[in-house]
Write an enzyme that holds these catalytic residues in place. Structure first.
Site, short mmCIF file in Angstrom:
data_model
loop_
_atom_site.label_atom_id
_atom_site.label_comp_id
_atom_site.label_asym_id
_atom_site.label_seq_id
_atom_site.Cartn_x
_atom_site.Cartn_y
_atom_site.Cartn_z
N ASP B 292 0.85 -1.20 0.00
CA ASP B 292 0.00 0.00 0.00
C ASP B 292 0.88 1.24 0.00
OD1 ASP B 292 -2.17 1.67 0.13
OD2 ASP B 292 -2.63 1.27 2.23
N GLU B 326 -3.01 9.80 -1.25
CA GLU B 326 -4.27 9.06 -1.19
C GLU B 326 -4.69 8.85 0.25
OE1 GLU B 326 -6.87 5.44 -0.98
OE2 GLU B 326 -4.90 5.73 -0.10
#
Lengths: 458, 458
Positions: B292, B326
């Protein structure tokens, strides 16, 4: 719900009443919930891998593993649990193998990261010191056959990365491990070093069996880690007179007695018709035997536990078999098949899990087309679980013995294969490398397939 | 070759000349071979995760990551590489957070394994000492709302194991992380402790963003590891007067400047029509940001590298975008969409990889039915790579901004999800947790899809 085209098409070929499909779908959902919520597979695996550990046939750990098998099958609720004796090979590694580079450069090179291959003989205690000849393949060996005598042959055939399913890379390369020693011995080689069967991004050596030809001298063999293989190959380019000191301490002792551990749910309608589900209890001595094949064992036991927990009463007898010896002899599967044949048992289907406890993708199957088509008609029931492939051809080594002996249709769980050869037969095949949910989804998939085959036949 | 029923059916709906299908199949095979054999994605990922490390927006590592992005895009052969500035939030964790159990039993309990939630405020330096009230859900919070004032609320809602795709478990549970603080603050809570969003078989806490409501006081919040959550819950059953000492040191600083890092292959026919492919460059501060979303970044760059290496000249401009932010703001995606809209750019499709670098199973898509049907007609080309699912609905957070702003059809790589929430936003999301081949197969799948969309349009 997702909208699949496949179910619609298959429904044309195999009309099943909608109500029945709905019931099956519900039962599969119950099985999945049961396994994902209440599975004992992970705790069982922890015991087998961390308390028993590596458990090669003939070792004291083999005996502990058999006791573990009896216990977990009883705990899972089997109607009957028993052991089936069989003779197993008894190969021992002995003291740690040692292979060192001897270079005229006299620089320091750490001992090579090697593991003796299973079933291989050891050297004399003094070891072997000899020059090395690298070969890229058997074709290359043939081309160099006049230069092999008195040397150590280094098979440096790389695992191919292009195959998507890594078992194809294995199938392509494993002959160097299996036959390399005897092929080199015929030309007078003293020993062989085989590049490990792996894509792994580390230097761990991967052991595994070799098979000596009867018409060749037996010579010792080791597997070497990938980084050391590259280093050795690179050194050989600059130093054609490089030697290796090579000592292994393994030996093959006389056969001893092991056991298939068997637990049954007795069939409610046809107790004398059998469906077999299993994995192998033995593992190599150098790791915890987690993916190979602790997961196959605990998944098979979990299937029985989940059936019992949900009150599913199969028509036929379901036999969970923890096979005694797959790694260096397949003697467990052979004994099981031999007994089945001798007794004239009726076997409907045999399923194995021995490709790792990774996220499942389907089942490989070995059976006539009409039977495969029947299994494929159930594919829509498995799609919600991301299990979609019923086209692969194959079956496991242990249930393969039953297929050979009496033609029983067989299959094997088809998990994702990307990580398997990072750890196969190497020190890192440990409990920690298993993901609980991936393994459980495999156990559920097996339970779902067995439920349907028991219900509808093959 | 395996015999799929699906292709036959789809061929009826989308007749494509056989020759063309064969060419596409060959090009996909070349792309797969290129990526599986020569990929630089794994080496790039090692640099990003191990040399740059965790890289939250606003951190010094963010600046290093941007430089890394420019370098790898240039190395991959991009025609143009540039940065697009955007304002990003600047949240800092500060000194290690501390939460301790204060019990009248006076037995030793180690500090709880917690991580402050992203965007949350810190306590005063003296911390908070207050009684704890456990709630099972928001419904339970409502039922207990009169008892919340002056207390620390402990949300102990467990990740559901029954969902097969773990993002559904996440979707089910993540509201307690996102909204739990503000919902509890409205009833006078002083702080919240939220059970981590994970099935993991360990005690690592999993951080992630919260969002404060404007009409509630801002109170501090932490995530707690699963074992400590169970322990705390168990203690609370016996000790209703248990207290926690709670201190966090985080703060939200003024916004700062970050950058989307963009590399392009200029379109050979329609340079002013764009296809976007990306992942996000930022990550949480507590790990290496490997799955991630380091993998999404290096997969996107690999697509460009493979196109260049094979001499594939896309008709439309392919833009690789490494989005700036993000995790705690989606500001990178918002800026990208805002600019695209302001300039009136024509965007054909936008693809994201932000669900982990695990073995791919397909793509989730968000687009009208006719366009999805067109993508699904290519499914047979992906089946040899075990990529089969084009039915899932969705797209990523970053490309979602483009979808919202100008309606661009979008998609996201759909990797297997079983392992993702073992490490999502936790300390174990490291380079070592990524399997090289699984990640590469994802990169190949993305390249194949973009190749087809560029060639045939949507």
């Amino acid at each position: 719900m997702r909208n699949y085209l496949l179910p619609a098409l298959l429904a044309i070929t195999f009309p099943v009443c909608a109500q029945q499909q709905e019931n099956d779908s519900l039962i599969l959902r119950n099985l999945a919930n049961e396994v994902l919520t209440h599975s004992t597979a992970y705790a069982n695996l922890r015991e087998l891998t961390q308390q028993v550990g590596g458990r090669l046939a003939g070792s004291p750990q083999m005996v502990q593993a058999e006791k573990w098998g009896v216990k977990v099958l009883k705990d899972a609720g089997a109607d009957t649990v028993y052991m089936q004796a069989c003779q197993v090979p008894h190969w021992v590694r002995g003291a740690k193998e040692e292979v060192r580079v001897i270079s005229r450069r006299r620089d320091f090179i750490p001992p090579l990261n090697v593991l003796a291959l299973g079933n291989s003989i050891g050297t004399a205690p003094a070891g072997i010191t000899a020059p090395v000849i690298e070969v890229a393949s058997f074709e290359d060996l043939e081309a160099k056959k006049d230069k092999v005598k008195g040397k150590i042959v280094f098979y440096n055939y790389a695992f191919k990365p292009e195959f998507v399913r890594t078992f194809e890379s294995y199938g392509d390369a494993v002959k160097y491990r299996g036959q390399g020693a005897s092929r080199a011995a015929k030309y007078g080689a003293l020993a062989v070093v085989v590049r490990s069967m792996s894509h792994g991004a580390n230097n761990l050596p991967h052991t595994g069996s070799l098979r000596y030809d009867e018409d060749a001298p037996k010579i010792p063999a080791v597997a070497i880690g990938l980084e050391d293989a590259d280093m050795l190959s690179s050194r050989l380019k600059g130093e054609s007179d490089l030697k290796l000191f090579f000592r292994t301490n393994c030996q093959m002792l006389p056969d001893t007695t092991g056991h298939n551990v068997i637990g049954e749910i007795r069939g409610s309608e046809n107790p004398d018709r059998y469906i077999t589900v299993g994995g192998h209890l033995d593992s190599w001595d150098v790791n915890e035997g987690a993916h190979d094949d602790g997961t196959g064992c605990v998944q098979s036991v979990e299937l029985l536990r989940a059936f019992k927990a949900l009150g599913i009463k199969p028509k036929n007898t379901i036999r969970i078999v923890l096979f005694a010896n797959e790694e260096n002899g397949a003697r467990g599967g052979k004994k099981y098949a031999e007994v089945a044949k001798a007794k004239g048992e009726q076997h409907i289907f045999a399923l194995e899990s021995d490709a790792g406890g990774f996220t499942p993708r389907g089942f490989s199957l070995m059976m006539p087309d009409d039977k495969r088509a029947k299994v494929k008609s159930w594919a829509p029931l498995f799609l919600p679980y991301d299990v979609y492939d019923f086209d692969a051809v194959g079956g496991g080594v242990d249930v393969g013995q039953l297929y050979e002996a009496i033609g029983t249709p067989m299959g094997e769980l088809l998990p994702d294969s990307q990580r398997y050869f990072d750890l196969h037969h190497a020190a890192n095949d440990t409990f920690e490398a298993v993901n609980k949910r991936e393994m459980e989804l495999g156990a559920f998939s097996m339970a779902g397939l067995i439920y349907l085959i028991d219900k509808y036949g093959l």
